[in-house]
Design a protein around this motif. Structure first.
Motif, short mmCIF file in Angstrom:
data_model
loop_
_atom_site.label_atom_id
_atom_site.label_comp_id
_atom_site.label_asym_id
_atom_site.label_seq_id
_atom_site.Cartn_x
_atom_site.Cartn_y
_atom_site.Cartn_z
N ILE A 82 0.84 -1.20 0.00
CA ILE A 82 0.00 0.00 0.00
C ILE A 82 0.87 1.25 0.00
N ASN A 83 0.46 2.25 -0.76
CA ASN A 83 1.12 3.55 -0.72
C ASN A 83 0.35 4.44 0.25
N TYR A 84 1.01 4.81 1.34
CA TYR A 84 0.34 5.59 2.39
C TYR A 84 -0.03 6.99 1.93
N TRP A 85 0.46 7.38 0.75
CA TRP A 85 0.19 8.73 0.26
C TRP A 85 -0.82 8.76 -0.88
N TRP A 86 -1.52 7.65 -1.12
CA TRP A 86 -2.62 7.71 -2.09
C TRP A 86 -3.67 8.69 -1.57
N PRO A 87 -4.07 9.65 -2.38
CA PRO A 87 -5.00 10.69 -1.90
C PRO A 87 -6.34 10.14 -1.42
N GLY A 88 -6.75 8.98 -1.93
CA GLY A 88 -8.06 8.44 -1.59
C GLY A 88 -8.18 7.87 -0.20
N TYR A 98 0.34 3.72 9.22
CA TYR A 98 1.75 4.07 9.11
C TYR A 98 2.47 3.85 10.43
N ASN A 99 1.81 4.19 11.52
CA ASN A 99 2.43 4.07 12.84
C ASN A 99 2.55 2.62 13.30
N LEU A 100 1.95 1.70 12.56
CA LEU A 100 2.09 0.29 12.88
C LEU A 100 3.43 -0.27 12.40
N GLN A 106 9.34 3.46 8.99
CA GLN A 106 8.66 4.74 8.80
C GLN A 106 9.62 5.75 8.19
N TRP A 107 10.84 5.78 8.70
CA TRP A 107 11.83 6.70 8.16
C TRP A 107 12.20 6.34 6.73
N ALA A 108 12.38 5.05 6.47
CA ALA A 108 12.74 4.61 5.12
C ALA A 108 11.65 4.98 4.11
N LEU A 109 10.39 4.87 4.52
CA LEU A 109 9.28 5.21 3.63
C LEU A 109 9.21 6.72 3.41
N ASP A 209 -0.55 -9.47 8.73
CA ASP A 209 0.55 -9.05 7.87
C ASP A 209 1.27 -7.88 8.54
N LYS A 210 2.55 -8.05 8.85
CA LYS A 210 3.33 -7.01 9.52
C LYS A 210 3.86 -5.97 8.55
N LYS A 211 3.86 -6.29 7.26
CA LYS A 211 4.39 -5.36 6.26
C LYS A 211 3.30 -4.48 5.65
N VAL A 212 2.11 -5.04 5.48
CA VAL A 212 0.99 -4.31 4.86
C VAL A 212 -0.19 -4.33 5.84
N PRO A 213 -0.49 -3.21 6.49
CA PRO A 213 -1.58 -3.18 7.47
C PRO A 213 -2.93 -3.57 6.86
N VAL A 214 -3.59 -4.50 7.50
CA VAL A 214 -4.86 -5.00 6.98
C VAL A 214 -5.94 -3.92 6.98
N ILE A 215 -5.83 -2.94 7.86
CA ILE A 215 -6.88 -1.92 7.94
C ILE A 215 -7.00 -1.12 6.64
#
Length: 258
Positions: A82-88, A98-100, A106-109, A209-215
């Protein structure tokens, strides 16, 4: 790794895989974008004479490819990044998801999104912790991931060495820059490519999934109800190792089932 030959023969599936630019022996593409990846698929299909009615599957970062070419015969996304910056996405939901992530991820992203030209430096310098995902920290894996990799993941280091033979910058790091950079479109704005049920789009996601938050995947399923959403209780990120899952993916695509 589980063998899918039986179901492939049963369904009469012809499988084509390819190395994305910068991976394996594919030439790097410094101008690679989600849309250019879709054009790569189109060019490959034309070269192989597949026509316009074929299926696409993408796992994890491979989701970059699938989001750009849904309107074929069908598509499957397996734990797509997931891209955390998708406007939708709602800002509060993105912040929660993101905080998960591990603080170092978080810094790398942040670097990959806001200063992509520093991505390689950030993930190779020794002053601060780099991406925990790339370095395969145990904390980025679920209990199921650890068990499945232990059972089916033999030879992973050799496979990764082959995949990144042109350097991690043109493979893993460019994936980060594209996956978490600014996209030419927002998947949340996509319309149903199969309004007459002539095809289907499916998304598989583990709830651990620890890499892609299910929420965030749940939000996608709510926002785009035409996607058939499959959530696996206790599932992690390496869903392709889950016995029977890929067989289920193929059957769902070819039979249009849920």
């Amino acid at each position: 790794m589980p063998c899918y030959q039986e179901v492939i023969e049963e369904l009469g599936v012809y499988v084509v895989t390819f190395d994305r630019p910068g991976y394996g022996e594919s030439d790097p593409d410094p101008n690679r974008t989600p849309k250019s990846l879709a054009l790569d698929i189109e060019e490959l299909a034309d070269g192989l004479g597949l026509g316009s009615r074929f299926y696409v599957m993408g796992k994890s970062m491979g989701g970059q490819v699938v989001w750009g070419c849904l309107k074929l015969a069908g598509a499957a996304l397996i734990a797509p990044v997931i891209n955390y910056w998708w406007p939708g996405f709602p800002a509060d939901l993105c912040k929660e998801a993101y905080n998960l992530q591990l603080p170092q991820d978080q810094w790398a992203l942040r670097v990959a999104h806001h200063a992509p030209w520093l991505t390689y430096w950030w993930n190779t310098q020794k002053l601060f912790p780099s991406s925990g995902v790339i370095s395969r920290k145990r904390e980025t894996m679920s209990r199921q991931d650890i068990e499945l990799v232990s059972t089916y993941g033999g030879g992973h280091d050799l496979k990764q060495k082959e995949a990144t033979q042109q350097g991690e910058f043109e493979s893993l790091h460019r994936d980060m820059m594209i996956g978490f950079g600014k996209w030419e479109f927002d998947p949340m704005d996509l319309e149903n490519p199969f309004p007459n049920n002539e095809g289907s789009v499916h998304l598989w996601q583990g709830d651990d999934d620890k890499k892609v938050p299910v929420i965030l995947q749940r939000y996608i399923a709510q926002k785009l109800p035409w996607i058939h959403y499959h959530e696996l209780p206790g599932g992690g990120h390496v869903l392709h190792f889950v016995p029977g899952l890929i067989e289920g993916v193929l059957r769902a695509l070819l039979r249009g089932g849920k």
